[in-house]
Enzyme design. Structure first.
Site, PDB file in Angstrom:
ATOM      1  N   ARG A 189      -8.598  10.951  -7.087  1.00 30.04           N
ATOM      2  CA  ARG A 189      -9.611  10.187  -6.357  1.00 30.04           C
ATOM      3  C   ARG A 189     -10.971  10.878  -6.393  1.00 30.04           C
ATOM      4  NH1 ARG A 189     -11.931   9.151  -1.452  1.00 30.04           N
ATOM      5  NH2 ARG A 189     -11.344   7.234  -0.432  1.00 30.04           N
ATOM      6  N   LYS A 233       0.868  -1.183   0.000  1.00 28.50           N
ATOM      7  CA  LYS A 233       0.000   0.000   0.000  1.00 28.50           C
ATOM      8  C   LYS A 233       0.899   1.225   0.000  1.00 28.50           C
ATOM      9  CE  LYS A 233      -3.959   2.131   2.296  1.00 28.50           C
ATOM     10  NZ  LYS A 233      -3.515   3.499   2.224  1.00 28.50           N
TER      11      LYS A 233
HETATM   12  P1  AMP Z   1      -7.213   5.047   2.503  1.00 29.72           P
HETATM   13  O1  AMP Z   1      -7.065   6.331   1.733  1.00 29.72           O
HETATM   14  O2  AMP Z   1      -6.376   4.998   3.751  1.00 29.72           O
HETATM   15  O3  AMP Z   1      -8.671   4.665   2.714  1.00 29.72           O
HETATM   16  O4  AMP Z   1      -6.595   3.861   1.634  1.00 29.72           O
HETATM   17  C1  AMP Z   1      -7.031   3.601   0.327  1.00 29.72           C
HETATM   18  C2  AMP Z   1      -6.077   4.241  -0.640  1.00 29.72           C
HETATM   19  O5  AMP Z   1      -4.816   3.593  -0.646  1.00 29.72           O
HETATM   20  C3  AMP Z   1      -6.536   4.124  -2.085  1.00 29.72           C
HETATM   21  O6  AMP Z   1      -7.498   5.091  -2.395  1.00 29.72           O
HETATM   22  C4  AMP Z   1      -5.249   4.344  -2.838  1.00 29.72           C
HETATM   23  O7  AMP Z   1      -5.053   5.737  -3.022  1.00 29.72           O
HETATM   24  C5  AMP Z   1      -4.160   3.865  -1.878  1.00 29.72           C
HETATM   25  N1  AMP Z   1      -3.429   2.661  -2.310  1.00 29.72           N
HETATM   26  C6  AMP Z   1      -2.110   2.501  -2.204  1.00 29.72           C
HETATM   27  N2  AMP Z   1      -1.723   1.299  -2.645  1.00 29.72           N
HETATM   28  C7  AMP Z   1      -2.828   0.650  -3.060  1.00 29.72           C
HETATM   29  C8  AMP Z   1      -3.089  -0.650  -3.609  1.00 29.72           C
HETATM   30  N3  AMP Z   1      -2.119  -1.543  -3.821  1.00 29.72           N
HETATM   31  N4  AMP Z   1      -4.367  -0.949  -3.908  1.00 29.72           N
HETATM   32  C9  AMP Z   1      -5.378  -0.055  -3.684  1.00 29.72           C
HETATM   33  N5  AMP Z   1      -5.194   1.159  -3.164  1.00 29.72           N
HETATM   34  C10 AMP Z   1      -3.937   1.524  -2.841  1.00 29.72           C
END
Ligand code: AMP
Length: 526
Positions: A239, A219
């Site tokens: 996004r 991630k």
């Molecule tokens: P969060 O913003 O903490 O809800 O985490 C989701 C976000 O992580 C997604 O919207 C992406 O911007 C990011 N992200 C980073 N790596 C990945 C991955 N391998 N798959 C999906 N999302 C990812």
């Protein structure tokens, strides 16, 4: 509807009926009846007003402007011609068209003239719609259900059309025009779709229990990108679906070089060191802001492919989509492994952290791409605890911070209303840590726009500004209404349009996607 279209009072009555009940069935029924009576031509305007998201977009009507206009407008006398949705829409068009010097005054005048024609109830409704003081997230869900009821289609079909077209008002219009056309709504290159979202688990092993066999991926802590290409034309969206193509030439070039005719890719972008290690998030963001500086390169990293050469892939299992991604863009794939073994998942997780990434995403390999949905198919695991909370108030600083709006009051979302009104925010802590001078300056200038109350010591803010907060953990609290308080909270970054360090690709998050009080409370048990 009679000539002239739907009276505004009809929407006002519907909004009152919605506010008066907690029953989703009743709300759905109320909305279905209103939608059924709309002319397709006024559908987008009416839905925009109901949701507090105007068809014209953001048209520079600040909270203060709207309230001042309301104050100077009297209330319409009985016997005057009732306002219609179309009347309001026409005035908003006019306001949106104003530009240049003197436009602020003209905007206020047009707004006052409109409010002078409205009844007291209509004025209150319009003020809420114009200032965005509507809990849009929850309402969009029932409106989708209401539309399905109004046109007699399955909710799933309507929801899918909304996600793929990226527009609820547009879907209402299409459904009212010809319901059967909804089934044909598919992905369109250059129409960005709501990205799929993730739920949270504490460990990779726990995530795997939820997903079953999964693609366990690094991630990355950058900004989400959705890249569309048709022939030589490429566009890059954030996004929140803003088009940032002009600011990310290296992503455009990389995508143009792929061996495809047309494609829609989902991924993350971040800045890398010469040796491939990720730079801190702030660096990525300031590079975006720097525009043409090319010494440090923004790397695209893709983790999904939604469309390829005329064919939609969102209804294929992730396993197949990843195989396609491997074929067309192997150099840009995010690292990861497909596994059902917790030991392997933990190893990938350690590896991600060792590379300076945030954690892992664990994704069920048999899952379809659920645009706009946060479900159990994607689960994020972030050993560093960060949460997206909402600023619900701010205190005036003292001492060194005299003159600044400083200490933030942080709220977690309460979707079901366990600790207050449903869809409201429950205070879980305060912080002024992590605020740079630049952030202090920005929030001092910006927050008064969101203020609904000012005690002199502190402002109460409309819950709209999402801020990413890092914490060391949580503790039980008898002081805060949710029974939980943050430990050592500090600001990582703001997730709103226009905040410093966000540059060209603000990774904006709306308040109705902020983390919940239930997620924080679950940490008490970890
Ligand atoms: P969060 O913003 O903490 O809800 O985490 C989701 C976000 O992580 C997604 O919207 C992406 O911007 C990011 N992200 C980073 N790596 C990945 C991955 N391998 N798959 C999906 N999302 C990812």
């Amino acid at each position: 509807m009679p000539d002239g279209g739907m009276p505004l009072a009809r929407l006002v009555d519907a909004a009152a009926a919605l506010a008066a009940t907690r029953s989703r069935t009743t709300k759905t029924q109320v909305l279905a009846e209103v939608l059924r009576d709309l002319d397709p031509a006024e559908a987008e305007a009416a839905v925009g007003l109901l949701l507090g998201k105007l068809r014209q977009g953001s048209i520079g009507l600040g909270y203060r402007t709207v309230l001042a206009a309301k104050r100077s407008a009297g209330v319409r006398g009985a016997g005057d011609t009732p306002l219609t949705v179309a009347d309001v829409d026409a005035v908003l068009d006019e306001i949106a068209g104003l530009a240049g010097s003197g436009s602020a005054g003209a905007r206020s005048a047009a707004l006052t003239a409109l409010l002078e024609r409205a009844s007291a109830e209509e004025q209150d409704f319009l003020v809420r719609a114009f200032t965005g003081e509507v809990r849009t997230g929850a309402l969009e869900g029932v409106l989708t259900d209401g539309l399905a009821k109004a046109v007699g289609l399955p909710v799933a079909d309507v929801r899918r059309a909304v996600m793929l077209s990226g527009s609820l008002p547009g879907t209402v219009r299409l459904a009212l025009t010809s319901p059967e056309a909804l089934a044909d709504v598919g992905l369109r290159v250059f129409t960005p779709v709501q990205p799929m979202l993730a739920s949270t688990a504490a460990t990779a092993e726990a995530a795997l229990e939820v997903t079953g066999e999964a693609s366990v991926e690094h991630k990355l802590d950058g900004a989400r990108i959705q890249v569309h290409r048709d022939g030589d034309e490429v566009r890059v969206y954030t996004r929140s679906l803003a088009d940032v193509t002009a600011r990310v030439p290296e992503i455009v070039e990389a995508t143009r070089a792929l061996p495809v005719e047309s494609v829609i890719l989902d991924g993350e972008t971040l800045m890398l060191d010469d040796d491939g290690a990720p730079r801190p998030f702030q660096d990525t963001m300031s590079r975006f802001g720097a525009g043409e500086t090319r010494e440090q390169v923004l790397a695209p990293r893709f983790f999904d492919v939604l469309h390829l050469d005329g064919e939609d892939l969102i209804d294929r299992p992730l396993r197949d989509r990843l195989a396609t991604l491997e074929r067309i863009a192997p150099a840009y794939r995010i690292d990861g492994e497909v596994t059902a073994d917790p030991a392997v998942a933990e190893r990938v997780s350690r590896d991600a952290l060792a590379h300076g990434h945030e954690g892992v995403m664990v994704k069920a390999v048999d899952s379809l791409y659920a645009a706009g949905r946060r479900g159990k198919h994607w689960v994020k695991v972030k050993p560093v605890h960060t949460f997206d909370l909402v600023v619900i108030g701010v205190e005036r600083g003292s001492g060194r911070r005299q003159g600044w709006l400083s200490n933030l009051h942080l709220g977690a979302r309460d979707p079901e209303g366990e600790f207050g009104p449903a869809g409201g925010f429950v205070m879980v802590g305060k912080t002024f840590k992590g605020l740079t001078d630049e952030l202090l300056r920005w929030q001092t200038e910006t927050f008064p726009e969101f203020a609904t109350d000012d005690t002199g010591w502190a402002l109460t803010l409309r819950p709209e500004v999402v801020v990413e907060i890092a914490i060391d953990g949580v503790q039980r609290s008898s002081r805060y209404p949710g029974g939980v308080a943050l430990r050592f909270a500090r600001v990582k970054r703001y997730r709103v349009e226009g905040a410093p360090r966000q540059g060209a690709v603000p990774d904006v998050k709306p308040a109705d996607e902020a983390d919940t009080i239930q997620t924080l409370r679950a940490m008490l048990r970890d």
